[in-house]
Scaffold this active site. Sequence first.
Site, mmCIF file in Angstrom:
data_model
loop_
_atom_site.group_PDB
_atom_site.id
_atom_site.type_symbol
_atom_site.label_atom_id
_atom_site.label_comp_id
_atom_site.label_asym_id
_atom_site.label_seq_id
_atom_site.Cartn_x
_atom_site.Cartn_y
_atom_site.Cartn_z
ATOM 1 N N ARG A 1 0.820 -1.216 0.000
ATOM 2 C CA ARG A 1 0.000 0.000 0.000
ATOM 3 C C ARG A 1 0.853 1.264 0.000
ATOM 4 O O ARG A 1 0.446 2.290 0.531
ATOM 5 C CB ARG A 1 -0.980 0.011 1.179
ATOM 6 C CG ARG A 1 -1.695 -1.310 1.413
ATOM 7 C CD ARG A 1 -2.579 -1.741 0.281
ATOM 8 N NE ARG A 1 -3.642 -0.815 -0.029
ATOM 9 C CZ ARG A 1 -4.836 -0.805 0.542
ATOM 10 N NH1 ARG A 1 -5.124 -1.684 1.461
ATOM 11 N NH2 ARG A 1 -5.744 0.056 0.173
ATOM 12 N N ARG B 1 -3.058 6.667 -0.482
ATOM 13 C CA ARG B 1 -3.342 6.799 0.946
ATOM 14 C C ARG B 1 -2.520 7.860 1.652
ATOM 15 O O ARG B 1 -3.026 8.895 2.025
ATOM 16 C CB ARG B 1 -3.120 5.464 1.642
ATOM 17 C CG ARG B 1 -4.174 4.450 1.314
ATOM 18 C CD ARG B 1 -3.828 3.139 1.946
ATOM 19 N NE ARG B 1 -4.875 2.567 2.753
ATOM 20 C CZ ARG B 1 -4.684 1.582 3.624
ATOM 21 N NH1 ARG B 1 -3.492 1.091 3.800
ATOM 22 N NH2 ARG B 1 -5.678 1.100 4.303
ATOM 23 N N ARG C 1 -6.476 12.271 -6.387
ATOM 24 C CA ARG C 1 -7.663 11.504 -6.029
ATOM 25 C C ARG C 1 -8.874 12.429 -5.844
ATOM 26 O O ARG C 1 -9.993 12.078 -6.188
ATOM 27 C CB ARG C 1 -7.369 10.726 -4.745
ATOM 28 C CG ARG C 1 -8.545 10.172 -3.982
ATOM 29 C CD ARG C 1 -8.993 8.849 -4.549
ATOM 30 N NE ARG C 1 -9.950 8.188 -3.695
ATOM 31 C CZ ARG C 1 -11.281 8.354 -3.795
ATOM 32 N NH1 ARG C 1 -11.783 9.164 -4.690
ATOM 33 N NH2 ARG C 1 -12.088 7.687 -2.995
ATOM 34 N N ASP D 1 -7.069 -2.301 -7.330
ATOM 35 C CA ASP D 1 -7.622 -2.778 -6.058
ATOM 36 C C ASP D 1 -8.097 -4.215 -6.214
ATOM 37 O O ASP D 1 -8.502 -4.627 -7.304
ATOM 38 C CB ASP D 1 -8.786 -1.892 -5.591
ATOM 39 C CG ASP D 1 -9.101 -2.139 -4.114
ATOM 40 O OD1 ASP D 1 -8.415 -1.546 -3.265
ATOM 41 O OD2 ASP D 1 -9.993 -2.958 -3.821
ATOM 42 N N TYR E 1 -15.507 -10.297 1.020
ATOM 43 C CA TYR E 1 -16.141 -9.003 0.703
ATOM 44 C C TYR E 1 -17.418 -9.217 -0.115
ATOM 45 O O TYR E 1 -18.422 -8.538 0.078
ATOM 46 C CB TYR E 1 -15.183 -8.100 -0.081
ATOM 47 C CG TYR E 1 -14.085 -7.484 0.760
ATOM 48 C CD1 TYR E 1 -14.322 -6.349 1.526
ATOM 49 C CD2 TYR E 1 -12.804 -8.033 0.794
ATOM 50 C CE1 TYR E 1 -13.322 -5.768 2.299
ATOM 51 C CE2 TYR E 1 -11.792 -7.469 1.560
ATOM 52 C CZ TYR E 1 -12.065 -6.335 2.310
ATOM 53 O OH TYR E 1 -11.073 -5.771 3.078
HETATM 54 O O1 CP3 Z 1 -0.248 -1.307 -2.637
HETATM 55 C C1 CP3 Z 1 -0.548 -0.295 -3.295
HETATM 56 O O2 CP3 Z 1 -0.236 0.819 -2.917
HETATM 57 C C2 CP3 Z 1 -1.249 -0.486 -4.616
HETATM 58 C C3 CP3 Z 1 -2.648 -0.347 -4.650
HETATM 59 C C4 CP3 Z 1 -3.579 -1.158 -3.773
HETATM 60 C C5 CP3 Z 1 -4.815 -0.617 -3.307
HETATM 61 N N1 CP3 Z 1 -5.503 -1.616 -2.673
HETATM 62 C C6 CP3 Z 1 -5.263 0.780 -3.501
HETATM 63 C C7 CP3 Z 1 -6.308 1.347 -2.624
HETATM 64 C C8 CP3 Z 1 -3.525 -2.485 -3.350
HETATM 65 C C9 CP3 Z 1 -2.413 -3.509 -3.524
HETATM 66 C C10 CP3 Z 1 -4.746 -2.763 -2.669
HETATM 67 C C11 CP3 Z 1 -5.087 -4.081 -2.100
HETATM 68 C C12 CP3 Z 1 -6.283 -4.228 -1.268
HETATM 69 N N2 CP3 Z 1 -7.496 -3.609 -1.418
HETATM 70 C C13 CP3 Z 1 -6.384 -5.140 -0.204
HETATM 71 C C14 CP3 Z 1 -5.287 -6.101 0.221
HETATM 72 C C15 CP3 Z 1 -4.259 -5.468 1.069
HETATM 73 C C16 CP3 Z 1 -4.727 -5.056 2.421
HETATM 74 O O3 CP3 Z 1 -4.606 -3.862 2.729
HETATM 75 O O4 CP3 Z 1 -5.217 -5.925 3.189
HETATM 76 C C17 CP3 Z 1 -7.676 -5.015 0.337
HETATM 77 C C18 CP3 Z 1 -8.239 -5.774 1.507
HETATM 78 C C19 CP3 Z 1 -8.376 -4.050 -0.450
HETATM 79 C C20 CP3 Z 1 -9.793 -3.609 -0.292
HETATM 80 C C21 CP3 Z 1 -9.886 -2.174 0.016
HETATM 81 N N3 CP3 Z 1 -9.628 -1.173 -0.879
HETATM 82 C C22 CP3 Z 1 -10.224 -1.563 1.257
HETATM 83 C C23 CP3 Z 1 -10.550 -2.313 2.524
HETATM 84 C C24 CP3 Z 1 -10.185 -0.173 1.080
HETATM 85 C C25 CP3 Z 1 -10.588 0.921 2.051
HETATM 86 C C26 CP3 Z 1 -9.604 1.227 3.064
HETATM 87 C C27 CP3 Z 1 -8.222 1.623 2.528
HETATM 88 O O5 CP3 Z 1 -7.981 2.804 2.321
HETATM 89 O O6 CP3 Z 1 -7.443 0.702 2.351
HETATM 90 C C28 CP3 Z 1 -9.750 0.043 -0.257
HETATM 91 C C29 CP3 Z 1 -9.535 1.366 -0.888
HETATM 92 C C30 CP3 Z 1 -8.205 1.622 -1.469
HETATM 93 N N4 CP3 Z 1 -7.477 0.756 -2.217
HETATM 94 C C31 CP3 Z 1 -7.498 2.858 -1.377
HETATM 95 C C32 CP3 Z 1 -6.316 2.694 -2.101
HETATM 96 C C33 CP3 Z 1 -5.257 3.725 -2.347
HETATM 97 C C34 CP3 Z 1 -7.996 4.128 -0.657
HETATM 98 C C35 CP3 Z 1 -9.102 4.729 -1.459
HETATM 99 C C36 CP3 Z 1 -9.181 6.220 -1.382
HETATM 100 O O7 CP3 Z 1 -8.275 6.903 -1.900
HETATM 101 O O8 CP3 Z 1 -10.174 6.693 -0.831
#
Ligand code: CP3
Length: 342
Positions: A27, A31, A40, A77, A152
């Site tokens: 991640r 973020r 974003r 994602d 999910y």
């Molecule tokens: O690693 C990276 O930086 C690359 C991008 C990436 C995202 N999600 C972008 C994202 C990756 C590899 C993921 C994987 C992901 N997504 C997982 C597995 C890893 C982990 O953290 O357990 C899971 C469970 C998700 C599902 C998901 N997506 C959730 C639970 C959320 C909300 C909470 C959060 O911010 O993580 C997301 C949203 C998400 N995915 C964001 C980003 C940058 C934030 C969205 C925003 O900008 O509002």
Amino acid sequence: MPSSPVPALVRVLQGEKLDRPPVWFMRQAGRCLPEYLALRSRAKDFISFCLDAEAATEVTLQPVRRFPYDAAIVFADILLIPMALGQRVWFEAGEGPRLGPLPEIAALRARVPETNHHLAAVGETVRGARAALEPERALIGFCGGPWTVATYMIQGRGGDREEARAYAYNHPAELEALIDVLVDASVDYLEMQVKAGAQVLQIFESWAENLAEDVFARLVTAPHRRIVERLRARGVTVPFIGFPRGAGALVEPYAEGAPVQAVGLDTQASAAIGRRLQASHAIQGALDPLMLRAGGEALDRRIDELIDQWSGGRHVFNLGHGVIPDTPMAHIEQALKRITGR
Ligand code: CP3
């Protein structure tokens, strides 16, 4: 003609032991980065942002411009797959993902051949990022673990996984069928990422905890094995990192059963379990993201300790879970300096 260098991350995953561990953070894109938040804020919603290849390429590259990471991870994602299969997915600001009702398994199955059509933008992101990235840095593609994605899809949200585990016990045949659909879609999707330039693939199984041994074998290890074997049968040779977060002691049977080249370890993984895995695998991870956020001397000490305890084998420096959104940039800089000397 000079051949381009093999990135340090790929070398370690292929079997070389290097003097310093290559490093990237789960991640790392998005973020916590101010330049991510700026981009974003202009997007309509998170899914369309992920599917805007130009923006997603930019976000993939942002962390490597700022920090000396050894790899970039494609910005996408794990929930794009349910979206491609026809389940509604959206993100509630400040709350996280929400999904519409679970479609009939047959309807999901019928959409598998369309997966890459709906996710073609991710292929473009990979292509764009690979073209812009220095050859010394690896580009990582990924998908969610089928069980994690299924949780999910079943619950319609995150939270504790009790509802998904109950579904696994109450509807075992449907769950197996759902996991099969996710394996098939993920195989096509990962193959597309490799064809576009991904040099490493990670399977994010973020919710591998609380499963009994036999259930874990069926819902986590076996589907990962099918994904890797099917891609190998299609001629895909890139290394895999499997990350069964929360697996605890089951990480060892996981490593025996899933033909991955590296195993991701979460924050609770002991030094000893890592060393045992290093006999056959590269290991990745384990620094607590809360410690990264806290910074200070304790962070430096823990980094030294992790590097030291796993210096006898193959190690990829990473966190035990993703970077926390309000992590100060200065602490990421501090950590990378400690790890890379840069
Ligand atoms: O690693 C990276 O930086 C690359 C991008 C990436 C995202 N999600 C972008 C994202 C990756 C590899 C993921 C994987 C992901 N997504 C997982 C597995 C890893 C982990 O953290 O357990 C899971 C469970 C998700 C599902 C998901 N997506 C959730 C639970 C959320 C909300 C909470 C959060 O911010 O993580 C997301 C949203 C998400 N995915 C964001 C980003 C940058 C934030 C969205 C925003 O900008 O509002």
